[in-house]
Design an enzyme around this catalytic site. Structure first.
Site: not given
Ligand code: GLY
Length: 564
Positions: A96, A370, A388, A461-462
Site C-alpha cells: 500500500r 482499481t 490500485t 469497485g471502491g
Molecule cells: N483506492 C481504493 C481502495 O484502496 O480501496
C-alpha cells in the site's frame, strides 16, 4: 433476530458436510483470470516458462500497469494475498502507498477548513509514495523462482511495442481528459496531438519500459534510490508536490497476517488492515452464520446481508485505519458476542435505519477503479491480488521522463472528519492524513476453502468491493461455478447513504416489493459495476474453473497438465 416465521434450522450448512471424495493434493494444471487479455497472457507465458504463481503475479501486475493504466500501476500499490502450497502458509504482502513525511492532517482543506477534493485527487499533491515496485521486487526475491528480467519481460514488451486502445480505456481517457491534459508527460502518451487516440491505435510507453528495465536490473534501488528517485522527487516537487528522497528510501513492503476465520467448515482468508475488507467480511459472515442466512428464503437472506453490512460499514468508518499507527478493536468487532448483538437487533419484518446506529465521527473517500487478478499454479500456490492507483489514471500526473503515472491514494484518507465523500463513505481520526501512514482501503483479495473447493476471489469497485467479495463468497458456498460467481447481479449497502444500491436483476419483482414494504430504500445503481475474477479448484473432482467478469474486457485461462 426476530422473524415472522422463525425457521428452526439447527443443521446449519448441511451441504458442507456432504461426502467429500479423496481431495487431490495438487491442482490438475494452472488457472488465472485478470482484467486484460494481455495481462492474462503475460501470466500464462511465465507459468509456461516454469514460473510459479508468484512469478506469474509479478508478470500480471506489471502488464496491468502498462495496458490498464486506469486501474493500477507502478506509481500505485496494492495487496497481494499469497498461499504457499508446500508450507500451507498464507500471507498478505502489503504494498500500500504511504503518505510522504511532509503530509499533514489538514493538507486537503482550504483556509476555511473545508475539504477540497481536487487537491487529494488531481496532481502530485494527491500522490502517496508508491508501493507496487517494492512489492514486485519482494515477490520475486522471496517467493518467485524466475529473475525479474524474465517476469517483467512481457510488460516491457507491451510498453515498448505498444498495445491497441480498447473501448474501455477510451471511455476512461474521455472521463479524465481535462486532468490528463494538464500533465504534459501523460498527455504525450495518452492524448496524441492533444486529442483522444483512435480506437485500435497503439499506445507506446518507452519511458515506462525503461523504468521496468531499471527495476529488473537493480531491484528496489531501481525505483527508490539513485537517478530514478531523483527524477521522481524533482518532477513531483516542480509540479507542487511534497515528496522527499528520504520518503522513497524509507518505503518498505510489509508482510501481514491476513484476517483468517473458520465458520461452519468454511475457511476464509482475506485482507487485513490497512484494508478493511477482512474485518468487515468476518463480522458479516459471523452474523450470517448466527442467523442461518444460507438456509433462509432468498429475500430474507438478502435482508440479513444488508443489515449485517449496515453495521459492519459503520464500524469500518469508526475504527479502522493503518495498523502501524492506530489501535483497532478488531477482536471485539469480529467476536461472536458482538455478532450476536448485531444479529439480535435484526428484525426480519422491518429494516433498521442507519441513523439509529451510533454514528462514527468522520468520512473518507475512495476511488472505484482499481484492478484484481487471481492465480493458482499446478503446485497449488495461489495469489489473489487487488491493486490500485485510486481514481482512473490515479492523480493523472505523470512524472516527466519516468513513464510513471502517480496514484491519488491520499484521497483514501479522511480529508476532514465528518464530511461525507463522493461515495458517502465516512471515516474518523483513525484514518486521518499523517506522515508515513497508509490510507484505509476496501481492497479485499480473498481465499475461500470449503471441504471440496478452493476459491480465489476479488474485484475492484471502491466501497463496493467488500460487498461484492461477500456475495462472491456466498455464491461459492452455494456451489456456483466461476462464471456465475463473477456474473450474478449485485446489491450493496454501506451504512451511509442509507439505501440499497442494486444492479438490474439483483432482486426479483417480489423481493423488491417485500424489501420495500419492510422499509428498505432501494435505488438502482444506474449502471453495472465491478470487474470480478474467480479461480476455483475443486479438490474432490480434480477440476479447475476460472472466469473474468463479463462487465469488463478481461479473460481467464485454464491449462491442464498433460498426462505423462
Ligand atoms: N483506492 C481504493 C481502495 O484502496 O480501496
Amino acid at each position: 433476530m426476530r422473524h415472522p416465521v422463525r425457521l428452526n434450522l439447527a443443521v446449519g450448512l448441511l451441504w458442507l458436510v456432504a461426502v467429500v471424495g479423496q481431495a487431490a493434493e495438487h491442482p490438475p494444471g494452472y488457472a488465472l483470470s485478470s482484467a486484460h487479455p494481455a495481462a492474462t497472457a503475460a501470466g500464462a507465458e511465465i507459468l509456461e516458462a516454469g514460473g510459479n504463481a508468484f512469478d506469474a503475479a509479478v508478470a500480471v501486475s506489471a502488464a496491468l500497469a502498462v495496458v490498464e493504466p486506469t486501474g493500477s500501476g507502478m506509481g500505485g500499490g496494492g495487496f497481494w494475498l499469497l498461499h504457499q502450497a508446500d508450507s500451507g502458509r498464507d500471507v498478505m504482502v502489503d504494498g500500500r502507498e504511504e503518505a510522504p513525511s511532509a503530509a499533514t492532517a489538514t493538507m486537503f482543506q482550504n483556509d476555511a477548513g473545508e475539504a477540497v477534493s481536487s487537491l487529494s485527487r488531481d496532481g502530485p499533491l494527491a500522490a502517496a509514495i508508491p508501493g507496487q515496485p517494492a512489492a514486485l521486487v519482494h515477490l520475486a526475491e522471496k517467493y518467485g523462482r524466475l529473475p525479474l528480467s524474465r517476469t517483467l519481460a512481457p510488460a516491457i514488451r507491451l510498453a515498448r511495442d505498444g498495445f491497441p486502445v480498447d473501448g474501455h480505456l477510451l471511455a476512461r481517457l474521455a472521463y479524465r481528459f481535462q486532468t490528463l491534459s494538464r500533465s504534459p508527460a501523460a498527455a504525450r502518451v495518452f492524448l496524441p496531438g492533444g486529442s483522444l487516440p483512435e480506437p485500435g491505435s497503439l499506445i507506446r510507453q518507452p519511458d515506462l519500459a525503461a523504468m521496468l528495465e531499471l527495476l529488473a536490473a537493480k531491484g528496489r534501488d531501481g525505483f527508490y534510490a539513485g537517478p530514478m528517485a531523483q527524477r521522481l522527487v524533482r518532477g513531483v516537487r516542480e509540479a507542487g508536490g511534497i515528496w522527499q528522497l528520504q520518503d522513497l528510501a524509507s518505503y518498505r513492503v510489509r508482510e501481514r497476517a491476513p484476517i483468517t476465520f473458520e465458520l461452519n467448515g468454511v475457511r476464509v482468508v482475506s485482507a487485513s488492515p490497512p484494508s478493511s475488507g477482512g474485518v468487515v467480511l468476518k463480522q458479516v459472515m459471523r452474523v450470517l452464520s448466527l442467523t442461518d442466512a444460507m438456509e433462509q428464503p432468498s429475500v430474507d437472506r438478502k435482508h440479513l446481508v444488508i443489515e449485517a453490512l449496515r453495521t459492519a460499514y459503520r464500524d469500518r468508518a469508526a475504527w479502522l485505519g493503518d495498523p502501524d499507527h492506530v489501535d483497532m478493536p478488531i477482536d471485539r468487532l469480529t467476536s461472536e458476542a458482538y455478532a450476536r448483538e448485531i444479529a439480535d437487533a435484526i428484525d426480519l419484518e422491518q429494516a433498521r435505519k442507519s441513523d439509529d446506529l451510533v454514528p462514527p465521527q468522520t468520512l473518507i473517500e475512495e476511488g472505484e477503479h482499481t484492478t484484481h487478478f487471481s492465480i493458482i499454479d499446478a503446485e497449488g500456490n495461489r495469489v489473489a491480488a487487488t491493486l490500485t492507483i485510486t481514481l482512473s489514471f490515479g492523480s493523472a500526473f505523470m512524472v516527466p521522463g519516468t513513464g510513471i503515472l502517480l496514484n491519488d491514494e491520499m484521497d483514501d484518507f479522511s480529508a476532514k472528519p465528518g464530511v461525507p465523500n463522493a461515495f458517502g463513505l465516512i471515516g474518523t481520526s483513525a484514518n486521518a492524513v499523517g506522515p508515513g501512514r497508509r490510507p484505509l482501503s476496501s481492497m479485499s483479495p480473498t481465499f475461500v476453502e470449503t471441504p471440496e473447493r478452493v476459491a480465489i476471489l476479488g474485484t475492484p469497485g471502491g466501497s463496493r468491493i467488500i460487498t461484492m467479495v461477500l456475495l462472491g463468497i456466498l455464491e461459492t458456498l452455494d456451489g456456483s461455478d466461476a462464471t456465475t460467481i463473477v456474473s450474478r447481479p449485485r446489491y450493496h449497502h454501506q451504512y451511509l447513504p442509507d439505501a440499497v444500491y442494486y444492479e438490474p436483476g439483483a432482486f426479483s419483482d417480489e423481493e423488491m416489493a417485500t424489501l420495500t414494504e419492510r422499509g428498505f430504500v432501494l435505488k438502482s445503481a444506474g449502471r453495472e459495476y465491478g470487474n470480478f475474477h474467480a479461480v476455483l479448484w475443486n479438490r474432490a473432482q480434480a477440476t479447475l474453473d476460472a472466469a473474468a467478469d463479463p462487465r469488463g474486457i478481461g479473460t481467464s485461462r485454464v491449462e491442464l497438465t498433460p498426462d505423462d
